[in-house]
Design an enzyme around this catalytic site. Structure first.
Site, PDB file in Angstrom:
ATOM      1  N   TYR A 105     -21.249 -18.325 -15.341  1.00  9.01           N
ATOM      2  CA  TYR A 105     -21.811 -19.360 -15.001  1.00  9.01           C
ATOM      3  C   TYR A 105     -21.300 -21.112 -16.654  1.00  9.01           C
ATOM      4  CZ  TYR A 105     -25.224 -17.250 -10.802  1.00  9.01           C
ATOM      5  OH  TYR A 105     -25.297 -16.626 -10.070  1.00  9.01           O
ATOM      6  N   ASP A 120     -32.426 -11.025  -5.978  1.00  9.25           N
ATOM      7  CA  ASP A 120     -32.356 -11.538  -4.731  1.00  9.25           C
ATOM      8  C   ASP A 120     -32.332 -10.605  -3.341  1.00  9.25           C
ATOM      9  OD1 ASP A 120     -32.837 -14.112  -6.064  1.00  9.25           O
ATOM     10  OD2 ASP A 120     -31.543 -15.136  -3.804  1.00  9.25           O
ATOM     11  N   ASP A 144     -20.579  -3.352  -5.874  1.00 12.50           N
ATOM     12  CA  ASP A 144     -20.833  -3.078  -4.086  1.00 12.50           C
ATOM     13  C   ASP A 144     -21.479  -1.810  -3.552  1.00 12.50           C
ATOM     14  OD1 ASP A 144     -18.925  -2.384  -4.890  1.00 12.50           O
ATOM     15  OD2 ASP A 144     -17.073  -2.161  -3.458  1.00 12.50           O
ATOM     16  N   LYS A 188     -17.463  -4.115 -12.379  1.00 14.89           N
ATOM     17  CA  LYS A 188     -16.011  -4.103 -10.823  1.00 14.89           C
ATOM     18  C   LYS A 188     -15.128  -3.602 -11.465  1.00 14.89           C
ATOM     19  CE  LYS A 188     -15.160  -4.879  -6.894  1.00 14.89           C
ATOM     20  NZ  LYS A 188     -15.274  -3.758  -5.722  1.00 14.89           N
TER      21      LYS A 188
END
Ligand code: NAD
Length: 364
Positions: free
Chosen positions: A141, A251, A223, A191
């Site tokens: 971001y 979320d 994942d 990751k």
């Protein structure tokens, strides 16, 4: 005691849900004998409309004056044009950065009363209670380069997932401290099989773990984590991860709790510890939900539970925090539900009514 609260309601359902939290704040003030000086400021689309900026200087000053910020949500479809120069979300990103709010705490708790009203099997999710610690001021971001340009072969764009070891260390440390105050298990999500920034993340997590021999550290690929949250959510205690991974995973995790309208968050400028006050901004994890704004149907519980976190972390009022959380439980146990979490045979309540019910339960 006297406290200073900055109220930044924002856009869409922000003002409706924050109004309910303010009712609860005032009720808690009367019950426990505290005085709250609450002052409002503009942010997001509402601020752009009035001042041209998503985070006016005056709002930043107000936040700096306060002991804590109670925040709603930002976002308005009228600013969705990809060519728009300024967006409501810029205000939220800027306030997080300017106030150095690097640690975003997102607790995920499944209330027994709601466990059979989600898309999951109740026996898989019952007693789920974990805490996400999301890095908030770095990663994709904010990383540079971040730009869009024209080439002879067409348009190109880049965002950068950049982290320094200092940024990783302080958030991982927050994760270890919080794990220590819970069940002493920390899952570091990355990751590392693909991303260089994740390989540094994992290395720093291992280095910091030497200071916390009493906490069990496990590493999990993002994942795999997305799958485990659905499959074995009870296995988690505290999870720590970078900005974008945390945004997406929380979320997803909110569905365990039944709705985005159930999940609170705290964005802190320091590492939480017992009996200390840390400056923070408190907001539901959901956005401005423009399609349901103004209809008195939004669930205010995430914002009210964010207020409980504000009491706990920024005002050092643990008893008051627990009283608010208990009032929410009591209202759910009595069968009251907003429409996002309604099940058969339950009593439907609007946004305002839900706020009133929680205020009443707090007074009992
Ligand atoms: P959203 O979180 O606003 O809504 C997602 C879904 O959840 C919608 O169906 C909505 O109706 C529902 N929902 C959300 N909160 C609810 C509540 N309290 N009660 C009942 N239902 C609720 O996400 P979105 O629709 O993707 O985004 C809308 C706007 O919000 C966009 O402009 C986006 O950029 C912005 N946004 C802001 C924040 C923030 O301020 N922190 C976070 C996410 C999105």
């Amino acid at each position: 005691m006297k406290f200073k609260i900055a109220q930044l309601s924002g856009d869409g359902i922000g003002p409706e849900v924050v109004a309910q939290a303010v009712k609860v704040l005032k009720a808690a003030g009367s019950k426990f004998g505290h005085e709250f000086d609450i002052r409002s400021g503009l942010i997001g689309g509402a601020a752009i409309d009035r001042t041209g900026s998503a985070l006016p200087e005056e709002t930043l000053k107000l936040a700096r004056w306060s002991d804590a910020v109670l925040f709603g949500a930002v976002g308005d479809p009228k600013f969705d044009d990809p060519r728009a120069k300024v967006r409501p979300e810029d205000g939220l990103l800027a306030i997080r950065k300017k106030l150095k709010l690097f640690a975003n705490l997102r607790p995920v708790k499944v209330y027994d009363e709601l466990a059979d009203g989600t898309v999951f099997k109740p026996d898989v999710i019952k007693n789920t209670d974990f805490l996400f610690v999301r890095e908030l001021t770095g990663g994709l971001y904010f990383g540079k380069p971040k730009k869009r340009w024209e080439t002879s072969a067409g348009r190109k764009a880049v965002d950068s997932m950049a982290y320094s070891e200092q940024e990783i260390e302080r958030i991982v440390r927050a994760g270890f401290e919080l794990a220590r105050s819970r069940k002493s298990k920390l899952t570091s999500v990355d990751k590392a099989n693909v991303l260089e920034s994740s390989r540094l993340w994992r290395q720093v997590a291992i280095e910091v773990s030497k200071d916390y021999p009493d906490v069990l550290l496990e590493h999990m690929l993002v994942d795999t984590c997305a799958m485990r949250i659905m499959l074995t959510p009870r296995d988690f205690d505290v999870l720590v991860t970078e900005n974008t991974f945390g945004d997406i995973l929380t979320d997803e995790a909110s569905m365990l709790a039944g709705s985005m309208g159930m999940l609170p968050s705290a964005s802190l400028a320091g590492v939480p510890a017992k009996n200390t006050k840390i400056f923070g901004l408190y907001e539901p994890i959901h956005g401005s939900a423009p399609t349901i704004a103004g209809k008195d149907i939004a669930n205010p519980i995430a914002t009210i539970l964010s207020l409980a976190m504000l009491f706990r972390y920024s005002l050092n009022l643990a008893e008051e925090a627990l009283a608010v959380e208990n009032a929410v439980s009591k209202v759910l146990k009595a069968g009251h539900r907003t429409c996002d979490i309604i099940g058969s045979g339950k009593k439907s309540a609007g946004t305002n009514e839900m706020g009133d019910l929680i205020v009443k339960a707090l007074g009992e």
